[in-house]
Design an enzyme around this catalytic site. Structure first.
Site, short mmCIF file in Angstrom:
data_model
loop_
_atom_site.label_atom_id
_atom_site.label_comp_id
_atom_site.label_asym_id
_atom_site.label_seq_id
_atom_site.Cartn_x
_atom_site.Cartn_y
_atom_site.Cartn_z
N ASP A 98 17.00 41.90 33.30
CA ASP A 98 17.11 42.78 34.34
C ASP A 98 16.53 42.21 35.78
O ASP A 98 15.55 41.36 35.59
CB ASP A 98 16.66 44.24 33.88
CG ASP A 98 16.90 45.21 34.96
OD1 ASP A 98 17.90 45.18 35.77
OD2 ASP A 98 15.81 45.80 35.14
N ASP A 127 15.29 44.58 38.70
CA ASP A 127 14.21 45.76 39.21
C ASP A 127 13.44 45.93 38.26
O ASP A 127 13.87 46.62 37.21
CB ASP A 127 14.97 46.79 39.79
CG ASP A 127 15.96 46.52 41.17
OD1 ASP A 127 15.47 45.46 41.75
OD2 ASP A 127 16.69 47.20 41.47
N GLY A 163 18.41 51.53 36.81
CA GLY A 163 19.41 50.66 36.06
C GLY A 163 20.85 51.43 36.20
O GLY A 163 21.51 50.87 35.62
N ILE A 164 20.93 52.17 36.89
CA ILE A 164 22.43 52.83 37.14
C ILE A 164 22.87 52.15 38.60
O ILE A 164 22.14 52.05 39.32
CB ILE A 164 22.59 54.09 37.01
CG1 ILE A 164 21.75 55.17 37.82
CG2 ILE A 164 22.13 54.76 35.33
CD1 ILE A 164 22.05 56.55 37.56
N ARG A 212 24.76 52.35 42.35
CA ARG A 212 24.52 53.11 43.59
C ARG A 212 25.17 54.42 43.66
O ARG A 212 24.62 55.36 43.87
CB ARG A 212 24.63 51.98 44.78
CG ARG A 212 24.33 52.70 46.08
CD ARG A 212 24.62 51.77 47.43
NE ARG A 212 24.30 50.35 46.89
CZ ARG A 212 24.70 49.10 47.41
NH1 ARG A 212 25.91 49.50 48.18
NH2 ARG A 212 24.36 47.95 46.86
N SER A 221 22.52 45.32 40.84
CA SER A 221 22.44 45.45 42.30
C SER A 221 23.24 44.38 42.99
O SER A 221 23.23 43.23 42.51
CB SER A 221 20.79 45.08 42.72
OG SER A 221 20.58 44.81 44.22
N ASN A 245 22.44 43.23 45.85
CA ASN A 245 21.64 42.48 46.83
C ASN A 245 20.74 41.74 45.77
O ASN A 245 19.98 40.86 46.30
CB ASN A 245 20.67 43.48 47.23
CG ASN A 245 21.28 44.42 48.38
OD1 ASN A 245 21.96 44.19 49.32
ND2 ASN A 245 21.00 45.91 47.96
N ASP A 270 13.65 47.27 31.69
CA ASP A 270 12.52 48.20 31.81
C ASP A 270 13.03 49.73 31.99
O ASP A 270 12.26 50.79 32.08
CB ASP A 270 11.70 48.04 33.25
CG ASP A 270 12.35 48.41 34.40
OD1 ASP A 270 11.75 48.93 35.29
OD2 ASP A 270 13.71 48.08 34.64
#
Length: 225
Positions: free
Chosen positions: A9, A11, A46-47, A49, A118, A120, A172
């Site tokens: 993952d 973030d 984790g979800i 936007r 993401s 990004n 996380d």
């Protein structure tokens, strides 16, 4: 015997952008009269936007009064604020132990993937100086279902050409752990409040290739039976 790949993952595992997400969401929520705190932010990890926005609107009790066009505008506003804040990221923003682990994985010829909702993600990896360390990056543009659905991790495995049951996933967030488990991978959780991780570590600083290899050897046989 070693895993065919390790999928990360982004973030909270590679770097901590959770607070940057929170500040952007907090500002957008405030602009429409909704106050959110760090406890609410935990539910957004984790979800996607749009799913995050839906939860914020629910907290404010206005989910029935905000149409799709306005939701798209609010999500775009949040993303613009978040992207602007990414300028703060530098190579030293990588979480402890991660850069060393990525180097160890490559030295041992273990493919490395990213599974992040993401859009990004490539920009973040570039800011961190890690774009060359990932063999494949799966992001929200490649999936229809957000975590805890396993699709993002399965997409990363497909991109690497490996089967999920031969891989380790590192997360996380609770939704991410559930996604990893649902995919058939072995799960490594980072943090103290996670449930059902096959291995739970307090921080990324505990991660290393010898630890992951030992974990794989002791758990994989039982996991696939």
């Amino acid at each position: 015997m070693k895993p065919k790949a390790v999928i990360f993952d982004l973030d909270g595992v590679i770097t901590d952008t959770a607070h940057l997400h929170f500040l952007a969401w907090q500002r957008v929520a405030s602009e429409i009269g909704i106050e959110i705190d760090e406890q609410i932010n935990e539910q957004l990890k984790g979800i996607s936007r749009m799913d995050s926005l839906a939860r914020i609107l629910c907290v404010g009790g206005v989910e029935q009064h905000v149409d799709q066009q306005e939701r798209i505008r609010l999500a775009a506003r949040k993303n613009a604020l978040y992207v602007a804040s990414l300028q703060q990221l530098k190579p030293d923003s990588v979480l402890p132990g991660i850069a060393e682990l990525l180097e160890e994985l490559h030295r041992n010829n273990v493919p490395v993937g990213l599974a992040s909702v993401s859009l990004n993600a490539p920009r973040i990896l570039e800011a961190l100086g890690l774009q060359e360390q990932f063999d494949f990056c799966a992001d929200a543009s490649q999936i229809q279902h957000s975590k805890p659905h396993p699709e993002i991790f399965l997409a990363a495995c497909a991109g690497l050409g490996v089967c999920a049951v031969h891989c380790i996933g590192i997360e996380d967030a609770q939704a991410g752990i559930e996604a990893i488990n649902a995919s058939g991978m072995l799960s490594v959780g980072i943090g103290k409040q996670l449930e059902h991780a096959d291995l739970l570590l307090p921080s990324t600083g505990e991660l290393s290739w010898p630890l992951l290899q030992t974990f794989w050897l002791t758990q994989h046989s039982a996991h696939v039976v």
